[in-house]
Design a protein around this motif. Structure first.
Motif, PDB file in Angstrom:
ATOM      1  N   UNK A 204       0.835  -1.177   0.000  1.00 51.52           N
ATOM      2  CA  UNK A 204       0.000   0.000   0.000  1.00 51.52           C
ATOM      3  C   UNK A 204       0.886   1.250   0.000  1.00 51.52           C
ATOM      4  N   UNK A 205       0.416   2.334  -0.575  1.00 47.88           N
ATOM      5  CA  UNK A 205       1.185   3.576  -0.593  1.00 47.88           C
ATOM      6  C   UNK A 205       1.393   4.100   0.832  1.00 47.88           C
ATOM      7  N   UNK A 206       0.386   3.943   1.674  1.00 49.47           N
ATOM      8  CA  UNK A 206       0.514   4.363   3.071  1.00 49.47           C
ATOM      9  C   UNK A 206       1.540   3.524   3.820  1.00 49.47           C
ATOM     10  N   UNK A 207       1.631   2.244   3.479  1.00 50.04           N
ATOM     11  CA  UNK A 207       2.637   1.377   4.081  1.00 50.04           C
ATOM     12  C   UNK A 207       4.040   1.876   3.740  1.00 50.04           C
ATOM     13  N   UNK A 208       4.243   2.243   2.492  1.00 48.91           N
ATOM     14  CA  UNK A 208       5.546   2.773   2.070  1.00 48.91           C
ATOM     15  C   UNK A 208       5.883   4.049   2.840  1.00 48.91           C
ATOM     16  N   UNK A 209       4.886   4.881   3.100  1.00 51.37           N
ATOM     17  CA  UNK A 209       5.100   6.116   3.837  1.00 51.37           C
ATOM     18  C   UNK A 209       5.503   5.835   5.282  1.00 51.37           C
ATOM     19  N   UNK A 210       4.807   4.895   5.936  1.00 50.08           N
ATOM     20  CA  UNK A 210       5.161   4.511   7.313  1.00 50.08           C
ATOM     21  C   UNK A 210       6.562   3.912   7.334  1.00 50.08           C
ATOM     22  N   UNK A 211       6.871   3.112   6.362  1.00 47.37           N
ATOM     23  CA  UNK A 211       8.189   2.476   6.289  1.00 47.37           C
ATOM     24  C   UNK A 211       9.286   3.535   6.104  1.00 47.37           C
ATOM     25  N   UNK A 212       8.996   4.559   5.313  1.00 46.46           N
ATOM     26  CA  UNK A 212       9.963   5.622   5.070  1.00 46.46           C
ATOM     27  C   UNK A 212      10.225   6.429   6.356  1.00 46.46           C
ATOM     28  N   UNK A 213       9.173   6.720   7.129  1.00 44.33           N
ATOM     29  CA  UNK A 213       9.345   7.483   8.368  1.00 44.33           C
ATOM     30  C   UNK A 213       9.971   6.651   9.463  1.00 44.33           C
ATOM     31  N   UNK A 214       9.890   5.336   9.353  1.00 39.67           N
ATOM     32  CA  UNK A 214      10.480   4.455  10.350  1.00 39.67           C
ATOM     33  C   UNK A 214      12.002   4.511  10.328  1.00 39.67           C
ATOM     34  N   UNK A 215      12.566   4.752   9.149  1.00 34.55           N
ATOM     35  CA  UNK A 215      14.023   4.764   9.018  1.00 34.55           C
ATOM     36  C   UNK A 215      14.624   6.007   9.519  1.00 34.55           C
TER      37      UNK A 215
END
Length: 146
Positions: A135-146
């Motif tokens: 999901x696009x939102x998943x990619x966003x959460x993953x990006x902020x996690x790093x």
């Protein structure tokens, strides 16, 4: 590797407190209403003690549900049984996955600790050539996690 999750307990505890202070039993109501209220209270109380376990092995996934420490459900999933692995955002900042099976119910995975379970699932899916969807939102959460 083994990952663990628990149901959030705040909402069931609040509902149990509301039910215990207002009461679900009334001598003026029907027996069916009292019985449904009792069953609802019992399910809420038991939901606090449900735990989940996910084992990711080389050739299978093992999904187990425990009530207290007693196993009530276990599903061993081989790569051939998995139709698609969907990685997406659950809630505001938690990420999770849904394993869509060819036969049977889908398995929803969220709130597992350690939080790297989705990376391990993705590695498992890539290793066994399982179709994945992010999901696009998943990619966003993953990006902020790093």
């Amino acid at each position: 590797m083994t990952y663990y999750a628990r149901n959030p307990i705040l909402m069931p505890v609040i509902l149990l407190l509301i039910i215990s202070t207002t009461g679900w039993y009334s001598p003026f109501s029907s027996w069916l209403f009292n019985f449904v209220g009792f069953i609802f209270t019992l399910v809420l109380a038991l939901s606090i003690f449900i735990n989940y376990e996910l084992q990711i092995n080389d050739h299978e996934l093992v999904y187990t549900i425990y009530l207290y420490s007693h196993r009530i459900y276990q599903k061993k999933i081989t790569p051939k049984e998995i139709d698609i692995l969907k990685l997406r955002k659950f809630g505001w900042t938690s990420k999770g996955a849904t394993i869509r099976l060819q036969q049977g119910k889908n398995i929803r995975l969220s709130n597992f600790m350690p939080t790297t379970f989705d990376d391990e699932l993705l590695h498992f899916a890539n290793k066994h050539s399982i179709e994945t969807w992010k999901n696009k939102d998943y990619e966003l959460v993953k990006q902020f996690e790093k």
